[in-house]
Design an enzyme around this catalytic site. Structure first.
Site, PDB file in Angstrom:
ATOM      1  N   ASP A   1       0.858  -1.169   0.000  1.00 44.33           N
ATOM      2  CA  ASP A   1       0.000   0.000   0.000  1.00 44.33           C
ATOM      3  C   ASP A   1       0.909   1.240   0.000  1.00 44.33           C
ATOM      4  OD1 ASP A   1      -3.249   0.499   1.572  1.00 44.33           O
ATOM      5  OD2 ASP A   1      -2.142   1.734   0.137  1.00 44.33           O
TER       6      ASP A   1
HETATM    7  C1  GLC Z   1      -4.396   4.180  -0.273  1.00 44.79           C
HETATM    8  C2  GLC Z   1      -5.287   3.022   0.104  1.00 44.79           C
HETATM    9  C3  GLC Z   1      -5.367   1.941  -0.942  1.00 44.79           C
HETATM   10  C4  GLC Z   1      -5.201   2.551  -2.323  1.00 44.79           C
HETATM   11  C5  GLC Z   1      -3.798   3.120  -2.407  1.00 44.79           C
HETATM   12  C6  GLC Z   1      -3.552   3.805  -3.751  1.00 44.79           C
HETATM   13  O1  GLC Z   1      -3.677   4.633   0.828  1.00 44.79           O
HETATM   14  O2  GLC Z   1      -5.053   2.393   1.363  1.00 44.79           O
HETATM   15  O3  GLC Z   1      -6.632   1.304  -0.780  1.00 44.79           O
HETATM   16  O4  GLC Z   1      -5.389   1.569  -3.309  1.00 44.79           O
HETATM   17  O5  GLC Z   1      -3.512   4.032  -1.364  1.00 44.79           O
HETATM   18  O6  GLC Z   1      -4.363   4.933  -3.860  1.00 44.79           O
END
Ligand code: GLC
Length: 723
Positions: A266
């Protein structure tokens, strides 16, 4: 002669890996944000230079064929090895056309629709050059203080598994290389829902049993459905951050399940390992993640700048880096990016597609609405209606209807409730007054709204949360109406009551709201969640009776925050609640029962269940139990009923939940019509994890319960004998 470790024909990927420098390898393990939608710290400067240097192989938040193709051109034509880019984006519930948010879409209890909307979203995303969707989110959520329940399929693991399978099939459509397919990413792995105190990014400390019984199954289903990638969650699980969780990421996911796809971290989660207190520097953080099997580092720059040092310090081996690069390049090959990096975005979305897709969004929106209450024949609105008072901060709020992850959805193009009603009721005067602000303490025009009550025949009150009061980093400790909405709503209810006018409340939210006082006093209450591009038309279709509401809530609605976490799959307790005995599982000042049970949802029909039967009465593991129930529509309007099948293993080697969801089906009946619903229950679905967490099938009696929601008193029951 370059050969792949272990011999065998040298593939294009092997040749590439053998030719890559270390920075180029690490570039394939790096994902950086293009232009917007940052959900955390850090942001690479212009990525073109890094792409040209081969030190950036993947991007997120770049949308539009022109921009994507320009960056792809740099990667293909101007970098040393010409490796195509992987482009990821949060396509959670549509892309340019927004369908209802996932929690709302789950309310349809219709796997075919869940798959269809993913397929439509993938087509729109591909037209914008996107090849990876950071979806489906399949975290089981049972604590509505946490904001991210809106992104997923609710509180039940069995339901989450069906949602997970449908979404992976829809996004990937069985052919990853197709120009309308994207790589799906099942997220957030795992057990993110039970963050401590419902607080975002907080630690999670739950039993291994709950991890395996509740939170892992939707990911196992995603893997079985062929999901291309998995995204670990931000939190630590009992002190071990998921981004570095060797036992669950490598041993369970890869060794036990055989997942050989890509694990993408993430946003800056690898950098977060330092703040978790498990890594002293970026090299240690990068080593922990790589050793756990994380292939792509999203937005931390940890692999690029940390892994060289980790190699020197012997924290990782080059072979591990090669393996991660191999998995990333294999995904790019499966996506067809090597064969045609411009395939996605080569053709614009046919304008002709957008109309039908919006019609689909409208139809799904109407079906996602959950009618929680409808008394005094408040709904559907009478055709003879002459004047409607439309009030509240969400009545004319198109920009809120897309929810917290609007992706590339054009919020201005969303249909507001006001616009929807005006369009649906051309002969009716629709008078609008916001009355109060969405949040904060600003009263906008309460008196105007109150005066309006006397001038109209019925009042439609649009209340609830702003889109960004749920979703990521949007946790709440009080789950009532934000700002001064309650004060306003009570004034309207008071005035309307004095005038004998009916009040219909449309609740917009990303979670169940704690509003027992509102449910008590309003004539009708409907949960609208956030319905996407066609929100206003969907609301109007249900209010006017053009569509009979059929949505069922996929989450339990607490009566008060003190009941949280509250969900139907609780275990019995050795002292189950007994009002006559104070020494039983109960509260001093609140009932155990929720405001609304999982599966609750009224329709414009009135359904009676009868004649439940299950055959065979005795079943072995490999057999299937046929459960039939008769359903009669005693109402005066046609409607669709949802029938749920639960099981309860009363005596087992481990205390089993009071209700376990094991099936659902729909039946549409005309007034006075009776039909029979057949639910097929493979006996193997009554397996569970025994004391040592291995799967067991135990002989004995299992109760089968069937009815309209997870309220035991409303369920018919019979039993079968497992052999
Ligand atoms: C965010 C979220 C995740 C998302 C990623 C990219 O922090 O936790 O669900 O896909 O970043 O935006």
């Amino acid at each position: 002669m370059a050969v792949r470790a272990g011999g065998g024909k040298v593939s294009r990927i092997d040749t590439l890996i053998n030719a890559m420098t270390l920075p180029e390898k690490l570039g394939q393990l790096t994902m950086a944000s293009g232009s917007y939608a940052l959900t955390g710290p850090l942001h690479f400067a212009d990525p073109s230079d890094a792409i040209r240097a081969g030190t950036l192989g993947n991007l997120l938040n770049v949308v539009g064929a022109t921009e994507v193709h320009a960056l792809q051109h740099i990667a293909i034509e101007e970098s040393r090895l010409g490796v195509p880019l992987l482009i990821g984006f949060d396509v959670l519930h549509g892309h340019r056309t927004l369908f209802p948010v996932p929690l709302a879409e789950t309310s349809l209890f219709d796997p075919a629709i869940w798959e269809l909307t993913a397929r439509e979203a993938a087509a729109e995303a591909c037209a914008d050059g996107i090849s990876m969707a950071f979806a489906p989110m399949v975290d089981v959520a049972r604590d509505p203080r946490w904001g991210r329940g809106i992104e997923g399929p609710g509180e039940d693991p069995w339901l989450a598994q069906r949602f997970s399978q449908a979404k992976v099939r829809g996004f990937q459509s069985g052919n990853l290389a197709a120009g309308t397919s994207v790589a799906a990413v099942a997220k957030h792995y795992c057990a993110y829902g039970p963050v401590m105190a419902g607080r975002e990014y907080a630690s999670v400390d739950i039993s291994e049993r709950t991890v395996h019984e509740v939170h892992l199954p939707p990911f196992a289903t995603a893997v079985a459905a062929g999901v291309a990638a998995i995204m670990p969650a931000f939190h630590d699980l009992a002190g071990v951050p998921m981004t570095a969780h060797v036992a669950l990421l490598r041993q369970w996911l890869r060794d036990h399940l055989g997942f050989d796809g890509v694990v993408v971290s993430d946003y800056n989660a690898i950098g977060g390992l330092i703040l978790h207190g498990v890594a002293a520097d970026l090299s240690e953080a990068a080593a922990l993640a790589l050793n756990a099997g994380v292939d792509i580092d999203m937005m931390a720059g940890a692999y690029l700048s940390g892994l060289p040092g980790a190699l020197e310090r012997g924290l990782v081996q080059l072979a591990q880096i090669n393996t991660a690069v191999y998995r990333v390049l294999t995904l790019k090959e499966r996506l067809g990016l090597f064969d045609d990096p411009y395939r996605r975005g080569a053709t614009k979305e046919a304008a002709a597609m957008l109309g039908p897709r919006r019609a689909l969004a409208r139809s799904i929106g109407a079906r996602a609405i959950v009618m929680l209450k409808n008394e005094r024949a408040a709904l559907p609105l009478a055709q003879s209606l002459r004047r409607v008072g439309l009030m509240g901060p969400l009545a004319d709020a198109a920009e809120q209807m897309g929810g917290p992850w609007p992706a590339a959805g054009n919020t201005e193009a969303h249909v507001s409730v006001l616009a929807g009603l005006l369009s649906a009721l051309p002969q009716t005067e629709v008078r609008h007054a916001a009355g109060v602000a969405l949040g904060g303490d600003g009263a906008v025009d309460a008196q105007g709204a109150l005066d309006l009550c006397a001038q109209v025949d019925v009042i439609v009150l649009c209340l609830g949360e702003a889109a960004l009061m749920s979703g990521e980093a949007a946790c709440r400790t009080h789950l009532g109406l934000p700002g001064r909405q309650r004060e306003f709503a009570e004034a309207v209810l008071e005035r309307a009551g004095a005038l004998g006018k009916r009040v219909i409340v449309m609740l917009f939210s990303g979670r169940p709201l704690v509003v027992p006082w509102l449910v008590e006093r309003a004539d009708a209450v409907l949960a609208c969640w956030f319905l996407g591009s066609e929100a206003g038309n969907a609301v109007a279709d249900v209010l006017t009776g053009r569509v009979s509401p059929s949505g069922r809530t996929p989450v339990t609605w607490p009566r008060c925050e003190g009941q949280i976490p509250i969900f139907f799959g609780q275990r019995p307790s050795g002292r189950p609640a007994n009002p006559a005995d104070s020494f039983t599982s109960r509260y001093l000042e609140a009932p155990n029962e929720p405001l609304f049970a999982f599966g609750h949802g009224l329709t414009y029909g009135s359904f009676v269940f009868s004649n439940l039967r299950a055959t065979p009465r005795c079943a072995r593991r490999e057999e299937t139990i046929d459960v039939h129930v008769d359903v009669l529509n005693e109402g005066t309007l046609a409607a669709e009923e949802t029938v749920f099948l639960f099981a309860h293993d009363r005596v087992a080697s481990v205390a089993r939940p009071l209700l376990e969801l094991r099936g659902f089906a729909k039946i549409f009946l005309q007034p006075g019509e009776q039909g029979t619903v057949n639910l097929r229950l493979p006996a193997a679905e009554l397996c569970f994890l025994g004391g040592d967490l291995t799967v067991v099938f135990e002989p004995g009696e299992v109760e089968i319960l069937v009815g309209p929601c997870a309220e035991r008193a409303r369920l018919l029951h019979t039993s079968v004998q497992l052999l």
